[in-house]
Design a protein around this motif. Sequence first.
Motif, short mmCIF file in Angstrom:
data_model
loop_
_atom_site.label_atom_id
_atom_site.label_comp_id
_atom_site.label_asym_id
_atom_site.label_seq_id
_atom_site.Cartn_x
_atom_site.Cartn_y
_atom_site.Cartn_z
N MET A 11 0.83 -1.20 0.00
CA MET A 11 0.00 0.00 0.00
C MET A 11 0.87 1.26 0.00
SD MET A 11 -3.42 -0.82 2.25
CE MET A 11 -2.59 -0.98 3.80
N LYS A 12 1.94 1.25 0.78
CA LYS A 12 2.85 2.41 0.80
C LYS A 12 3.50 2.61 -0.57
CE LYS A 12 4.10 2.57 5.70
NZ LYS A 12 5.23 2.44 6.64
N GLN A 13 3.88 1.51 -1.20
CA GLN A 13 4.48 1.61 -2.53
C GLN A 13 3.49 2.16 -3.55
OE1 GLN A 13 5.96 -2.08 -4.07
NE2 GLN A 13 6.84 -1.14 -5.88
N ALA A 14 2.26 1.69 -3.51
CA ALA A 14 1.23 2.17 -4.43
C ALA A 14 0.98 3.66 -4.22
CB ALA A 14 -0.06 1.38 -4.24
N GLN A 15 0.91 4.08 -2.96
CA GLN A 15 0.68 5.49 -2.67
C GLN A 15 1.85 6.33 -3.17
OE1 GLN A 15 0.86 6.91 1.40
NE2 GLN A 15 -1.03 8.06 1.09
N ARG A 16 3.07 5.85 -2.93
CA ARG A 16 4.26 6.58 -3.37
C ARG A 16 4.27 6.73 -4.89
NH1 ARG A 16 7.81 3.31 -1.15
NH2 ARG A 16 7.28 4.12 0.89
N GLN A 17 3.88 5.68 -5.60
CA GLN A 17 3.84 5.74 -7.06
C GLN A 17 2.83 6.77 -7.55
OE1 GLN A 17 3.11 1.64 -8.08
NE2 GLN A 17 5.29 1.12 -8.06
N LEU A 18 1.68 6.82 -6.90
CA LEU A 18 0.67 7.82 -7.28
C LEU A 18 1.18 9.24 -7.03
CD1 LEU A 18 -2.55 6.13 -5.86
CD2 LEU A 18 -2.07 6.60 -8.27
N ILE A 19 1.82 9.45 -5.90
CA ILE A 19 2.34 10.78 -5.58
C ILE A 19 3.46 11.16 -6.54
CG2 ILE A 19 3.58 12.12 -3.83
CD1 ILE A 19 1.92 10.53 -1.71
N ASP A 20 4.34 10.21 -6.85
CA ASP A 20 5.42 10.48 -7.80
C ASP A 20 4.86 10.87 -9.18
OD1 ASP A 20 7.39 9.97 -5.92
OD2 ASP A 20 7.81 7.94 -6.64
N ALA A 21 3.86 10.13 -9.62
CA ALA A 21 3.25 10.42 -10.92
C ALA A 21 2.61 11.80 -10.92
CB ALA A 21 2.22 9.35 -11.28
N ALA A 22 1.96 12.14 -9.82
CA ALA A 22 1.32 13.46 -9.72
C ALA A 22 2.37 14.56 -9.73
CB ALA A 22 0.48 13.53 -8.45
N ALA A 23 3.49 14.34 -9.06
CA ALA A 23 4.54 15.35 -9.01
C ALA A 23 5.18 15.55 -10.39
CB ALA A 23 5.61 14.94 -8.00
N LYS A 24 5.35 14.47 -11.12
CA LYS A 24 5.98 14.55 -12.44
C LYS A 24 5.05 15.15 -13.49
CE LYS A 24 9.08 10.74 -11.54
NZ LYS A 24 9.38 9.33 -11.78
N ALA A 25 3.75 15.08 -13.26
CA ALA A 25 2.78 15.56 -14.25
C ALA A 25 2.83 17.08 -14.40
CB ALA A 25 1.38 15.13 -13.87
N GLY A 26 3.21 17.79 -13.36
CA GLY A 26 3.31 19.23 -13.45
C GLY A 26 1.97 19.95 -13.35
N THR A 27 0.91 19.20 -13.12
CA THR A 27 -0.41 19.78 -12.94
C THR A 27 -1.00 19.20 -11.66
OG1 THR A 27 -1.51 18.06 -14.21
CG2 THR A 27 -0.79 20.01 -15.42
N LEU A 28 -2.16 19.71 -11.29
CA LEU A 28 -2.83 19.12 -10.13
C LEU A 28 -3.31 17.73 -10.49
CD1 LEU A 28 -5.03 22.07 -8.82
CD2 LEU A 28 -3.01 21.09 -7.74
N PRO A 29 -3.20 16.80 -9.56
CA PRO A 29 -3.71 15.46 -9.83
C PRO A 29 -5.23 15.47 -9.98
CG PRO A 29 -2.66 15.56 -7.67
CD PRO A 29 -2.60 16.92 -8.25
N SER A 30 -5.73 14.50 -10.68
CA SER A 30 -7.18 14.39 -10.85
C SER A 30 -7.83 14.09 -9.51
CB SER A 30 -7.50 13.26 -11.83
OG SER A 30 -7.16 12.01 -11.25
N ASP A 31 -9.13 14.32 -9.47
CA ASP A 31 -9.88 14.00 -8.24
C ASP A 31 -9.75 12.52 -7.90
OD1 ASP A 31 -10.66 16.63 -7.99
OD2 ASP A 31 -12.68 16.31 -8.80
N GLY A 32 -9.75 11.68 -8.91
CA GLY A 32 -9.62 10.24 -8.68
C GLY A 32 -8.27 9.89 -8.08
#
Length: 55
Positions: A11-32
């Motif tokens: 679960m920690k790894q999955a959360q970290r991957q989501l946060i990393d992807a959001a940080a790299k996107a350069g925009t606000l993450p989607s609501d989902g």
Amino acid sequence: MDDYKALLDRMKQAQRQLIDAAAKAGTLPSDGALRKIADLEVAIGALEHLLDDES
């Protein structure tokens, strides 16, 4: 208890991957994505509490 620790790590790894992807996107993450991050945080906290109670 090893199963719980393994689940916690996943679960920690999955959360970290989501946060990393959001940080790299350069925009606000989607609501989902935000909901998934928040849901994982709650689940991680609950599992950590359970593990603390077991030890």
